[in-house]
Motif scaffolding. Structure first.
Motif, PDB file in Angstrom:
ATOM      1  N   ARG A  52       0.870  -1.227   0.167  1.00 28.34           N
ATOM      2  CA  ARG A  52       0.053  -0.146  -0.023  1.00 28.34           C
ATOM      3  C   ARG A  52       0.811   1.256   0.143  1.00 28.34           C
ATOM      4  N   GLY A  62       8.620   7.379   3.486  1.00 30.38           N
ATOM      5  CA  GLY A  62       8.454   6.730   2.096  1.00 30.38           C
ATOM      6  C   GLY A  62       8.699   7.867   1.209  1.00 30.38           C
ATOM      7  N   ALA A  95       9.961   7.407  -2.730  1.00 36.67           N
ATOM      8  CA  ALA A  95       9.172   6.700  -3.750  1.00 36.67           C
ATOM      9  C   ALA A  95       8.138   7.832  -4.002  1.00 36.67           C
TER      10      ALA A  95
HETATM   11  N1  LIG Z   1       4.481   2.010   0.089  1.00 36.94           N
HETATM   12  C1  LIG Z   1       5.626   1.323   1.166  1.00 36.94           C
HETATM   13  N2  LIG Z   1       5.660   0.245   1.741  1.00 36.94           N
HETATM   14  C2  LIG Z   1       6.456  -0.545   2.283  1.00 36.94           C
HETATM   15  N3  LIG Z   1       7.789   0.301   2.628  1.00 36.94           N
HETATM   16  C3  LIG Z   1       7.750   1.572   1.796  1.00 36.94           C
HETATM   17  C4  LIG Z   1       6.910   1.971   1.205  1.00 36.94           C
HETATM   18  N4  LIG Z   1       7.354   3.086   0.765  1.00 36.94           N
HETATM   19  C5  LIG Z   1       8.708   3.303   1.261  1.00 36.94           C
HETATM   20  N5  LIG Z   1       8.950   2.178   1.962  1.00 36.94           N
HETATM   21  C6  LIG Z   1      10.202   1.810   2.704  1.00 36.94           C
HETATM   22  O1  LIG Z   1      10.342   2.969   3.868  1.00 36.94           O
HETATM   23  C7  LIG Z   1      11.735   3.034   3.995  1.00 36.94           C
HETATM   24  C8  LIG Z   1      11.997   4.566   4.106  1.00 36.94           C
HETATM   25  O2  LIG Z   1      11.670   5.342   2.938  1.00 36.94           O
HETATM   26  P1  LIG Z   1      12.394   6.574   2.480  1.00 36.94           P
HETATM   27  O3  LIG Z   1      13.842   6.378   2.642  1.00 36.94           O
HETATM   28  O4  LIG Z   1      11.894   6.915   1.154  1.00 36.94           O
HETATM   29  O5  LIG Z   1      11.884   7.583   3.426  1.00 36.94           O
HETATM   30  P2  LIG Z   1      11.919   9.278   3.881  1.00 36.94           P
HETATM   31  O6  LIG Z   1      10.542   9.667   3.852  1.00 36.94           O
HETATM   32  O7  LIG Z   1      12.500   9.762   2.275  1.00 36.94           O
HETATM   33  O8  LIG Z   1      12.792   9.156   5.004  1.00 36.94           O
HETATM   34  P3  LIG Z   1      14.073  10.675   5.351  1.00 36.94           P
HETATM   35  O9  LIG Z   1      13.155  11.699   5.559  1.00 36.94           O
HETATM   36  O10 LIG Z   1      14.761  10.139   6.480  1.00 36.94           O
HETATM   37  O11 LIG Z   1      14.648  10.774   4.063  1.00 36.94           O
HETATM   38  C9  LIG Z   1      12.350   2.429   2.970  1.00 36.94           C
HETATM   39  O12 LIG Z   1      13.113   1.395   3.510  1.00 36.94           O
HETATM   40  C10 LIG Z   1      11.317   2.086   1.816  1.00 36.94           C
HETATM   41  O13 LIG Z   1      11.752   1.115   1.032  1.00 36.94           O
END
Ligand SMILES: Nc1ncnc2c1ncn2[C@@H]1O[C@H](COP(=O)(O)OP(=O)(O)OP(=O)(O)O)[C@@H](O)[C@H]1O
Length: 630
Positions: free
Chosen positions: A154, A181, A184
């Motif tokens: 999700r 996340g 992504a």
């Molecule tokens: N939809 C999802 N379902 C499961 N896991 C996810 C999903 N989206 C992201 N993740 C996982 O969540 C983790 C954190 O994601 P990400 O590094 O993009 O966070 P961020 O918000 O950019 O954090 P920061 O602010 O520290 O940069 C990663 O390991 C990623 O693979």
């Protein structure tokens, strides 16, 4: 050479007299746990045999760094601290944490942890959020990778809200908590857009003429993703490659410290998406190896860091002076977990009719992180750390599946602490801006795979890095500003998993006391009573907002003379409150130059240092580049 963490010569000279040259255990490929000679117990420093009392006494006349504010309060604080510690056994807290295995890493996300997070959007005609990846048209190949390679079941809240906005072609300023996340959230729409461009009639008719394909020796990427540090740049590159697997979209990377020839050769295969740090990007553009004139998508990760004082000129140069299409003719997305109002104001120069999106309050930390503050005088920090780590190890909370990240203020401090930890039997490695890139990458690798389950780091590792199994973040030295604290502790408690953050606080940190206390309360953490005494004595509270309140939502809603017609769309109600600094127009901005201090990783120069251009005298931009960006 001194082996002491502290620079106080009267102290450091005595700590390890005559110690022979020492190789950290991981460099000898020995298992330090088996090296009995390195292992010590109790409170005694490794060689001096002095106890806590001796160290205190010894340091008194020697400038050991007690702040005067400590003196009247020291004893009551010490008692309060002990009481607090007794009630808050940190190792017990660690025992409660969920340790994640590989299989669970991506699909085991605890979405319940995000259910109650308030979301706010503003701007005109904001597209509605979606509940699943299938609800948006990302393209079959990308959806397949999301399902099967990433195993994302999700979308996280930031993805639910940001992806439809970005797919609608809107510019976006997005703020969401660490580990939620965001990568992504900006990568998926970019990849989807590039895929659509590749299928367009113009691209099919003339594949060599653009759309990111090779044109003689210059690459023309369709998308540019900028990140402030090399390691984050590599991480985004790896993620983007995973998302683009077998889609035909070509992702390349350009970051400093690595051989440029290798990166340039990789461009010859074609570049659709370029992930880069600003310094190396400027270099390859000036060598005419990359042109930005076909960029349709621009994403700035850690955007507030990229635009804060000192770094803004180079970003401005890239975005405004090097052939990049203007706002409106490209799509721009800015993401971070923190977004001071002043930076929002600056960032709006790069955006056109944008949507502002915040998931959780801007700059807040996640409730998934249990935060502890302990009162520790500078001279007691090593003892305290050692006891903490012994405790963790005794309870099985230090090792391959339970990593500990220790933040310190200076590069020298990082090296010293790494050495000391290895000497007392805790396999550690260090990362900071004075290490060559090979050493930095090696340190991260050793930490990630648990060979050295302790990483000592400066702020170069504070943002963005997604390292599974970081169970504990220790702020051995607290940062000067609360936003750095938020990013540092955000290395744990990611993707719905819980984590622990411990801060060593003393009188030197009083400037951050107020903001720290507010942040902890907001994240439903117990803030110790003694901290409030420092709060009363602190001024701005370390927040980069003069109001002392937590930094705002969309600054455009502050009524400060902007011409935007702002429309609020609150999804979970109760979010928009009177607390936001941005809403009451009280915002003032403390330049971060004061926050980062001298000699630390990120030390932006004063504006005057920029007036003559990009430095070259050793005080301006170049020193920053060495310090943390490139
Ligand atoms: N939809 C999802 N379902 C499961 N896991 C996810 C999903 N989206 C992201 N993740 C996982 O969540 C983790 C954190 O994601 P990400 O590094 O993009 O966070 P961020 O918000 O950019 O954090 P920061 O602010 O520290 O940069 C990663 O390991 C990623 O693979």
């Amino acid at each position: 050479m001194s082996y002491s963490y502290f620079s106080d010569s009267s102290y450091s000279g005595q700590r390890h007299p005559g110690r022979p040259n020492y190789n950290p255990p991981h460099q000898n490929f020995n298992n330090p746990y088996q090296t009995a000679g390195y292992y010590r117990t109790g409170n005694q420093p490794p060689t001096t045999g002095r106890g806590r009392g001796g160290r205190r006494g010894g340091g008194r006349g020697g400038g050991r760094g007690y702040n005067e504010l400590d003196r009247p309060f020291r004893e009551p604080f010490r008692r309060a601290r002990d009481q607090y510690d007794n009630n808050n056994d940190l190792s017990e807290k660690l025992n409660e944490l969920e340790i994640v295995d590989d299989e669970k890493k991506n699909n085991g996300i605890n979405f319940d942890a995000y259910e109650d997070i308030p979301v706010e959007t503003s701007g005109s005609d904001v597209p509605k959020p979606v509940d699943s990846f299938a609800d948006v048209d990302l393209g079959e190949a990308l959806n397949d990778n999301i399902r099967n390679r990433c195993r994302y079941v999700r979308p996280t809240p930031i993805q639910r809200h940001a992806i439809p906005v970005a797919l609608a072609g809107r510019d976006l300023m997005a703020c969401a908590q660490t580990g939620s996340g965001k990568t992504a959230a900006f990568c998926f729409p970019i990849i989807s857009g590039v895929l659509k461009s590749m299928k367009s009639p113009a691209a099919v008719a003339s594949p060599a003429a653009g759309y990111g394909r090779r044109e003689v020796t210059t690459a023309y990427p369709l998308a540019l993703i900028l990140s402030p540090t090399r390691e984050l740049c590599c991480q985004i590159h790896e993620e983007a490659k995973k998302f683009c697997y077998q889609t035909g979209v070509k992702v390349a990377v350009a970051y400093g410290g690595a051989p440029i020839g290798f990166q340039l050769r990789s461009f010859e295969r074609g570049v659709d998406i370029l992930v880069a740090t600003p310094g190396r990007l400027t270099d390859v553009i000036e060598r005419s190896k990359v042109s930005l004139k076909r960029v349709k998508y621009l994403a700035l990760d850690e955007a507030d860091r990229m635009l804060d004082m000192g770094f803004e000129p180079q970003i401005r140069k890239i975005v405004e002076c090097l052939d990049m299409p203007l706002p409106g003719r490209r799509q721009t997305m800015l993401f971070s977990a923190t977004f001071p109002d002043q930076i929002q104001r600056l960032a709006s120069d790069f955006l056109s009719n944008y949507v502002f999106l915040s998931v959780g309050r801007v700059g807040s930390s996640t409730d998934l992180i249990a935060q502890k503050v302990v009162f520790v005088d500078d001279m007691e920090k090593q003892d305290y750390l050692r006891n903490l780590l012994h405790d963790q190890r005794a309870k099985g909370n230090l090792g391959k599946n339970s990593l500990t990240l220790v933040f310190v203020e200076t590069k020298r401090g990082a090296d010293s602490l790494e050495r000391w930890l290895c000497q007392i039997g805790f396999p550690a490695t260090a990362i900071h801006g004075d290490k060559v890139q090979f050493e930095r990458e090696r340190a991260l690798k050793l930490f990630k795979n648990g060979v050295t389950p302790i990483l000592v780091a400066t702020d170069v590792a504070s943002r963005g890095l997604d390292i599974p199994r970081v169970a504990h973040v220790i702020n051995f030295d607290l940062p000067k500003d609360i936003d750095s604290y938020v990013h540092r502790i955000g290395r744990t408690g990611r993707a719905g998993k819980s984590g622990l953050a411990t801060a060593f606080f003393n009188g030197k940190n009083s400037s951050i006391a107020k903001a720290l206390s507010e942040l902890m309360k907001e994240a439903h953490q117990e803030s110790p009573n003694w901290l409030t005494q420092y709060v009363d004595g602190s001024s701005s509270g370390g927040r980069r907002f003069g109001s002392g309140k937590f930094g705002g939502r969309d600054y455009r809603s502050g009524g400060n003379g902007n011409s935007y017609a702002t429309e609020d769309n609150s999804y979970l109600g109760g979010y928009a409150g009177p607390d936001y600094g941005g809403a009451d127009g009280e915002v003032s901005y403390d330049p971060p130059a004061a926050d980062y201090g001298g000699g630390v990783e990120y030390a932006p120069p004063s504006p005057a240092e920029f007036s003559g251009g990009y430095g070259g005298d050793g005080h301006g931009y170049e020193s920053i580049v060495a310090g943390g960006w490139e």
